[in-house]
Design an enzyme around this catalytic site. Structure first.
Site, PDB file in Angstrom:
ATOM      1  N   CYS A 112       0.843  -1.197   0.000  1.00 25.44           N
ATOM      2  CA  CYS A 112       0.000   0.000   0.000  1.00 25.44           C
ATOM      3  C   CYS A 112       0.881   1.251   0.000  1.00 25.44           C
ATOM      4  O   CYS A 112       1.190   1.818   1.051  1.00 25.44           O
ATOM      5  CB  CYS A 112      -0.919  -0.030   1.226  1.00 25.44           C
ATOM      6  SG  CYS A 112      -2.123   1.283   1.206  1.00 25.44           S
ATOM      7  N   THR A 368     -25.550   0.544  11.652  1.00 23.05           N
ATOM      8  CA  THR A 368     -26.636   0.356  10.684  1.00 23.05           C
ATOM      9  C   THR A 368     -27.463   1.619  10.570  1.00 23.05           C
ATOM     10  O   THR A 368     -27.585   2.393  11.523  1.00 23.05           O
ATOM     11  CB  THR A 368     -27.544  -0.839  11.051  1.00 23.05           C
ATOM     12  OG1 THR A 368     -28.533  -0.965  10.036  1.00 23.05           O
ATOM     13  CG2 THR A 368     -28.215  -0.680  12.398  1.00 23.05           C
ATOM     14  N   THR A 371     -30.956   0.652   6.150  1.00 27.74           N
ATOM     15  CA  THR A 371     -31.256   0.871   4.731  1.00 27.74           C
ATOM     16  C   THR A 371     -30.601  -0.223   3.899  1.00 27.74           C
ATOM     17  O   THR A 371     -29.586  -0.805   4.304  1.00 27.74           O
ATOM     18  CB  THR A 371     -30.679   2.205   4.230  1.00 27.74           C
ATOM     19  OG1 THR A 371     -29.261   2.202   4.472  1.00 27.74           O
ATOM     20  CG2 THR A 371     -31.309   3.392   4.921  1.00 27.74           C
ATOM     21  N   GLU A 445     -22.757   2.853   1.497  1.00 25.18           N
ATOM     22  CA  GLU A 445     -22.971   1.489   2.003  1.00 25.18           C
ATOM     23  C   GLU A 445     -21.763   0.600   1.705  1.00 25.18           C
ATOM     24  O   GLU A 445     -21.415  -0.282   2.484  1.00 25.18           O
ATOM     25  CB  GLU A 445     -24.250   0.902   1.404  1.00 25.18           C
ATOM     26  CG  GLU A 445     -25.490   1.615   1.900  1.00 25.18           C
ATOM     27  CD  GLU A 445     -26.769   1.053   1.311  1.00 25.18           C
ATOM     28  OE1 GLU A 445     -26.983   1.210   0.098  1.00 25.18           O
ATOM     29  OE2 GLU A 445     -27.561   0.465   2.073  1.00 25.18           O
TER      30      GLU A 445
HETATM   31  C1  LIG Z   1     -23.538  -2.733   4.666  1.00 25.27           C
HETATM   32  C2  LIG Z   1     -24.954  -2.291   4.416  1.00 25.27           C
HETATM   33  C3  LIG Z   1     -25.803  -3.349   3.802  1.00 25.27           C
HETATM   34  C4  LIG Z   1     -25.578  -1.794   5.681  1.00 25.27           C
HETATM   35  C5  LIG Z   1     -26.896  -1.105   5.550  1.00 25.27           C
HETATM   36  N1  LIG Z   1     -26.881   0.035   4.696  1.00 25.27           N
HETATM   37  C6  LIG Z   1     -27.366  -0.720   6.940  1.00 25.27           C
HETATM   38  O1  LIG Z   1     -27.652   0.424   7.189  1.00 25.27           O
HETATM   39  O2  LIG Z   1     -27.450  -1.539   7.794  1.00 25.27           O
END
Ligand SMILES: CC(C)C[C@H](N)C(=O)O
Length: 473
Positions: A112, A368, A371, A445
């Site tokens: 890296c 989380t 979503t 995400e």
């Molecule tokens: C890594 C994602 C699937 C997490 C999802 N956006 C959540 O709020 O939990």
């Protein structure tokens, strides 16, 4: 935690600089696999974000691209910066230049160059001897002795034994104290996982650093300049659909299909329970299969010369082991866990760091927003747990109460290729891999997912290393 001297005015300067850069480089900030200014509203009024930028600037003396990408998840960023600040700048067993040199060794192990360059600057800044930068053989023997542990922690942590640790503690003249060694191990693992995060998000050097000229010339306006450095040299079949070769309508259905699977699995969970033997078999199957997951882009490549001088045995990597059909031993999480072993050991020898790491892992695991792409109010715990456990599974760590059959239902091949690459050979991650999983999900995400990766890589190495310390401590 951070120096608060004139933080208010410093914060204002930072925000102003960001504001300026926003106007200077519209559409051109390609700090990572996606264009940040399309996704982060740098000028918005989120107080936590402002504070974090200011803290980061005060601590690091710059606002690096890792911070700019990670700020999608301010809670995680805060914990990450706190830990990093503690490891690099606060009172601790190792001198400052050693800390940066160890950061260089760890980042170099994963090739890296982004992190290597950052820490080369910091190393020199704190008075490190420039000669050491000519190669590990120019550094003190004590640091050279750490090379073996660096190599194993980065690629095959399960092979570390009590003897490796004892060796470092006993080598008379150049021996490590336990506290120093814990500091070094935490630094190594921190930078191994940060290398995964960096490559996983395609983070490129800052504009003032080597290779940091990230403006997109008009002639290549359809893809990000960082593709070039990742070996993605031109337009391909994905061009028609930015989300990948599968048409957008289909990838929308993918999200719904995934949610449907989660629902079904939840119902099945309530109905039938597999036997203990069956659960063990499913784990072993998943572990074995994970060894053979590889991408079509997976080619042998020699590490960049300038980075490889910071470590030895350049051919040693994760891949050798799977190619030669070797076996990853299974560690039951009940027998070797961060909570019971790693945490208390680290805390005893390097107070507060155990706590900081623990907090970081918990945030990564529990983060989380409920979503999934365009869907709101979704319980994503099943998906996040599958990701977490799959990574541990690649390192041979098993949770007795988890049904590994769920992983195959929830994580498809392109997703597994990305995970495997980012975790095991992060330098091979390409924009194409990044683009080809979770096509309808937000960039934030995917970054969240990269934070989970960082958390689990760190946890994995703690699990496997913490159980190998001499009984006497
Ligand atoms: C890594 C994602 C699937 C997490 C999802 N956006 C959540 O709020 O939990």
């Amino acid at each position: 935690m951070f120096s608060r001297t004139s933080l208010g005015s410093l914060g204002a300067v930072v925000i102003y600089l960001l504001y300026l850069s926003y106007w200077y480089f519209p559409d051109n900030i390609a700090n990572c696999f996606f264009l940040l200014n399309q996704t982060i509203q740098v000028g918005n009024e989120d107080a936590m974000m402002h504070t974090l930028f200011a803290d980061s600037f005060a601590t690091l003396g710059r606002l690096d691209n890792v911070t700019l990408v990670m700020v999608f998840h301010p809670q995680y960023l805060e914990s990450f910066l706190k830990t990093q600040h503690y490891l690099l700048q606060m009172d601790g067993p190792l001198p400052l230049h050693y800390r940066h040199y160890i950061g260089i060794m760890a980042a170099a192990r994963h090739q890296c160059s982004y992190l290597v360059n950052l820490h080369v600057n910091d190393f020199l800044h704190v008075g490190g001897d420039p000669k050491w930068l000519n190669g590990l053989e120019n550094a003190p023997q004590k640091l050279q002795n750490l090379g073996e542990l660096n190599k194993m922690l980065a690629h095959r942590p399960w092979l570390i034994t009590k003897e490796h640790i004892e060796q470092l503690l006993k080598t008379e003249e150049n021996s490590w104290s336990l506290a120093e060694l814990i500091h070094a191990v935490v630094l190594l693992t921190h930078y191994h996982s940060l290398a995964s995060f960096t490559f996983g998000c395609g983070i490129s050097p800052e504009i003032d650093c080597e290779g940091g000229h990230t403006f997109r010339p008009p002639s290549v306006s359809n893809y990000c300049i960082c593709d070039i450095t990742n070996g993605y040299h031109g337009m391909d079949e994905n061009q028609a659909s930015p989300a990948g070769s599968i048409p957008i309508t289909e990838s929308v259905c993918e999200v719904e299909a995934l949610m449907e699977k989660m629902k079904q699995l939840q119902e099945c969970r309530d109905e039938e329970e597999a036997s203990q033997e069956e659960m063990a078999t499913r784990f072993e199957r998943e572990k074995r299969e994970s060894m053979f997951v590889c991408s079509s882009e997976d080619e042998e490549s020699a590490p960049a010369r300038d980075v490889s001088r910071h470590f030895e045995d350049t051919s040693y990597g994760y891949k050798d082991f799977s190619r030669h059909g070797m076996h990853v031993p299974t560690f039951r999480v009940q027998d070797y866990s961060w909570e019971d072993h790693g945490y208390s050991l680290v805390n005893r020898l390097y107070p507060d760091v155990g706590q900081l790491l623990d907090e970081k892992f918990h945030i990564a695991y529990n983060l989380t927003y409920n979503t999934m792409a365009m869907h709101k109010d979704v319980d994503t715990s099943m998906l996040r747990r599958a990701i977490w456990n799959y990574i541990h599974c690649m390192f041979g760590i098993r949770y007795d109460d988890y049904d590994y059959g769920e992983i195959n239902q929830l994580l498809d091949r392109s997703f597994k290729v990305y995970i495997k690459t980012v975790v095991c050979t992060p330098e091979k991650t390409t924009k194409r891999m990044y683009d080809s999983f979770w096509r309808q999900f937000e960039h934030s995400e995917k970054v969240q997912f990269a934070c989970i990766l960082g958390g689990t890589v760190g946890t994995s190495v703690c699990y496997t290393s913490s159980c190998n310390y001499p009984d006497s401590i």
